[in-house]
Scaffold this motif. Structure first.
Motif, short mmCIF file in Angstrom:
data_model
loop_
_atom_site.label_atom_id
_atom_site.label_comp_id
_atom_site.label_asym_id
_atom_site.label_seq_id
_atom_site.Cartn_x
_atom_site.Cartn_y
_atom_site.Cartn_z
N UNK A 169 -3.09 124.61 15.05
CA UNK A 169 -2.97 123.37 15.84
C UNK A 169 -1.80 123.42 16.81
N UNK A 170 -0.89 124.38 16.64
CA UNK A 170 0.23 124.54 17.57
C UNK A 170 -0.22 125.06 18.93
N UNK A 171 -1.49 125.46 19.04
CA UNK A 171 -2.00 126.01 20.29
C UNK A 171 -3.13 125.13 20.82
N UNK A 172 -2.81 123.90 21.24
CA UNK A 172 -3.85 122.96 21.67
C UNK A 172 -4.61 123.43 22.90
N UNK A 173 -4.03 124.34 23.70
CA UNK A 173 -4.73 124.82 24.90
C UNK A 173 -6.03 125.53 24.54
N UNK A 174 -6.13 125.97 23.29
CA UNK A 174 -7.36 126.65 22.85
C UNK A 174 -8.58 125.74 22.93
N UNK A 175 -8.37 124.43 22.90
CA UNK A 175 -9.52 123.51 22.92
C UNK A 175 -10.28 123.58 24.24
N UNK A 176 -9.65 124.17 25.26
CA UNK A 176 -10.31 124.28 26.56
C UNK A 176 -11.13 125.57 26.70
N UNK A 177 -11.11 126.41 25.67
CA UNK A 177 -11.84 127.67 25.73
C UNK A 177 -13.34 127.44 25.66
N UNK A 178 -14.07 128.35 26.27
CA UNK A 178 -15.52 128.27 26.27
C UNK A 178 -16.07 128.93 25.00
N UNK A 179 -15.69 128.38 23.87
CA UNK A 179 -16.17 128.82 22.57
C UNK A 179 -15.87 127.73 21.56
N UNK A 180 -16.54 127.75 20.45
CA UNK A 180 -16.19 126.82 19.37
C UNK A 180 -14.79 127.15 18.87
N UNK A 181 -13.97 126.14 18.69
CA UNK A 181 -12.60 126.35 18.19
C UNK A 181 -12.44 125.62 16.86
N UNK A 182 -12.03 126.37 15.86
CA UNK A 182 -11.78 125.81 14.53
C UNK A 182 -10.27 125.77 14.32
N UNK A 183 -9.70 124.58 14.43
CA UNK A 183 -8.26 124.44 14.29
C UNK A 183 -7.87 124.29 12.82
N UNK A 184 -6.69 124.79 12.51
CA UNK A 184 -6.10 124.59 11.19
C UNK A 184 -4.63 124.25 11.38
N UNK A 185 -4.03 123.63 10.38
CA UNK A 185 -2.58 123.40 10.43
C UNK A 185 -1.91 124.22 9.35
N UNK A 186 -0.60 124.07 9.25
CA UNK A 186 0.16 124.93 8.34
C UNK A 186 -0.02 124.59 6.86
N UNK A 187 -0.83 123.58 6.56
CA UNK A 187 -1.16 123.27 5.17
C UNK A 187 -2.49 123.89 4.76
N UNK A 188 -3.16 124.58 5.71
CA UNK A 188 -4.49 125.14 5.45
C UNK A 188 -4.45 126.66 5.54
N UNK A 189 -5.44 127.29 4.92
CA UNK A 189 -5.54 128.75 4.91
C UNK A 189 -6.59 129.19 5.93
N UNK A 190 -6.18 129.82 7.04
CA UNK A 190 -7.16 130.25 8.05
C UNK A 190 -8.11 131.33 7.55
N UNK A 191 -7.67 132.10 6.55
CA UNK A 191 -8.55 133.14 6.00
C UNK A 191 -9.75 132.50 5.32
N UNK A 192 -9.54 131.34 4.73
CA UNK A 192 -10.65 130.63 4.10
C UNK A 192 -11.65 130.16 5.17
N UNK A 193 -11.13 129.75 6.33
CA UNK A 193 -12.01 129.36 7.43
C UNK A 193 -12.83 130.55 7.90
N UNK A 194 -12.16 131.71 8.03
CA UNK A 194 -12.86 132.93 8.45
C UNK A 194 -13.95 133.29 7.44
#
Length: 356
Positions: free
Chosen positions: A60-85
């Motif tokens: 979530x520290x990189x909000x500019x990613x929301x403008x990308x032409x792809x689905x963006x799955x945001x996480x914060x520092x309380x979540x595990x991004x590996x679990x999202x992957x």
């Protein structure tokens, strides 16, 4: 998302028997997304599967990613991004980025113990070798800027004697004046015998009568330049002239060897043979060059063992050198673009020996 570049990656995934990959290296993400991220220790990954479906996992520290032409799955520092992957994965071989930190990979392996993992970066590195029209335009502009910056360096050397470190600190300001706000690598300024060390770290040495070697490049509009020129303060000695002419001949021989269909080691052989035949083979101590583009050093290398076949659109350096310990070093480097029937040299700064 650059669809044509994505399609080339999908073709390579099929050739490499990969059903899905993640891209985490910032420069490879830039290749597809035209946006540079510096995630630090946080996970940032673009997932792509063989069907062409893709999604970005971003903090979530990189909000500019929301403008990308792809689905963006945001996480914060309380979540595990590996679990999202894990939730994105399909059955089949999974290619991981060669630069992905091992602590993420190990966590994924524990979560999905039966996952078949391969290094997937070759499916990105291979398309990146062949520059498309937009990339060629940027590469040419970057080299033009580098020519102009070298003109400023030479003018500065003729106006005043700077120490190596003083001139090294000035070089980024020359790029700034040309609207290039990042060097592609730390410039190398070498006087006298310091030039005999190919990767000499510039210091307080002041110039006297003798050799000068400048290796520099900038990153302009996302693409890198790289050029080396060798000069002489005062009247060049007979030995220096001999070595300089030999290195220039080796540089030109390498350029002449470039054409689609040959293997890149043949370019190295062409440059190296000139120097070896003159009895200086032991003093040419590095490969002839390296790929260049978004990164100043990228796949492939131009060495005597590289079996990569040259194709139209590839860009790499040709930079033979001779290094005589305790005396001087001479290196002459250009960036070349492989064309339909040969190559185009992207640098135009003169290579004839100049006295300062």
């Amino acid at each position: 998302m650059n669809q044509s570049r994505l399609n080339r990656i999908l073709e390579q995934m099929k050739l490499n028997n990969l059903d899905q990959i993640i891209i985490t290296a910032p420069n490879s993400l830039y290749y597809l997304l035209d946006q540079m991220f510096h995630p630090g220790e946080r996970m940032l990954a673009l997932y792509i599967n063989k069907e062409g479906k893709h999604a970005m996992i971003a903090n979530a520290l990189f909000p500019s990613a929301k403008h990308l032409d792809t689905q963006v799955l945001f996480y914060d520092d309380t979540q595990d991004p590996v679990e999202i992957l894990k939730g994105l994965l399909i059955d089949g071989n999974f290619g991981v980025d060669k630069e992905w930190p091992s602590h993420f990979l190990v966590r994924l392996m524990k979560k999905v113990p039966n996952l078949t993992i391969e290094i997937g970066s070759v499916s990105v590195d291979t398309p990146r070798m062949m520059k498309d029209a937009d990339e060629v335009k940027r590469m040419k502009h970057a080299s033009k800027v580098n020519d102009q910056a070298m003109e400023q360096v030479v003018a500065a050397l003729r106006e005043k004697k700077y120490s190596e470190i003083e001139l090294k600190k000035l070089i980024p300001t020359f790029y700034e004046s040309l609207e290039t706000h990042e060097v592609s690598f730390s410039p190398s300024v070498c006087y006298g015998e310091n030039g005999a060390v190919p990767h000499h770290d510039s210091n307080e040495t002041m110039p006297g009568e003798g050799a000068v070697l400048i290796d520099m490049g900038g990153r302009t509009d996302g693409y890198c330049s790289d050029m080396t020129r060798s000069f002489y303060y005062g009247q060049p000695t007979e030995e220096y002239r001999k070595v300089y002419d030999l290195v220039l001949e080796a540089n030109l021989a390498g350029i002449a060897a470039v054409k689609p269909g040959i293997k890149i080691y043949q370019v190295d052989d062409a440059s190296r043979k000139v120097i070896a035949d003159a009895g200086y083979g032991d003093y040419f101590t590095h490969r002839t060059g390296h790929g260049i583009g978004i990164e100043v050093h990228e796949f492939p290398d131009c060495s005597g063992v590289s079996e990569t076949v040259l194709e139209e659109g590839m860009t790499f350096t040709i930079e033979p050198g001779i290094y005589l310990e305790g005396k001087f070093g001479v290196r002459i480097e250009d960036v070349v673009l492989v064309t339909k029937d040969g190559c185009e040299v992207l640098n135009s700064y003169p290579k004839a020996l100049q006295s300062l």
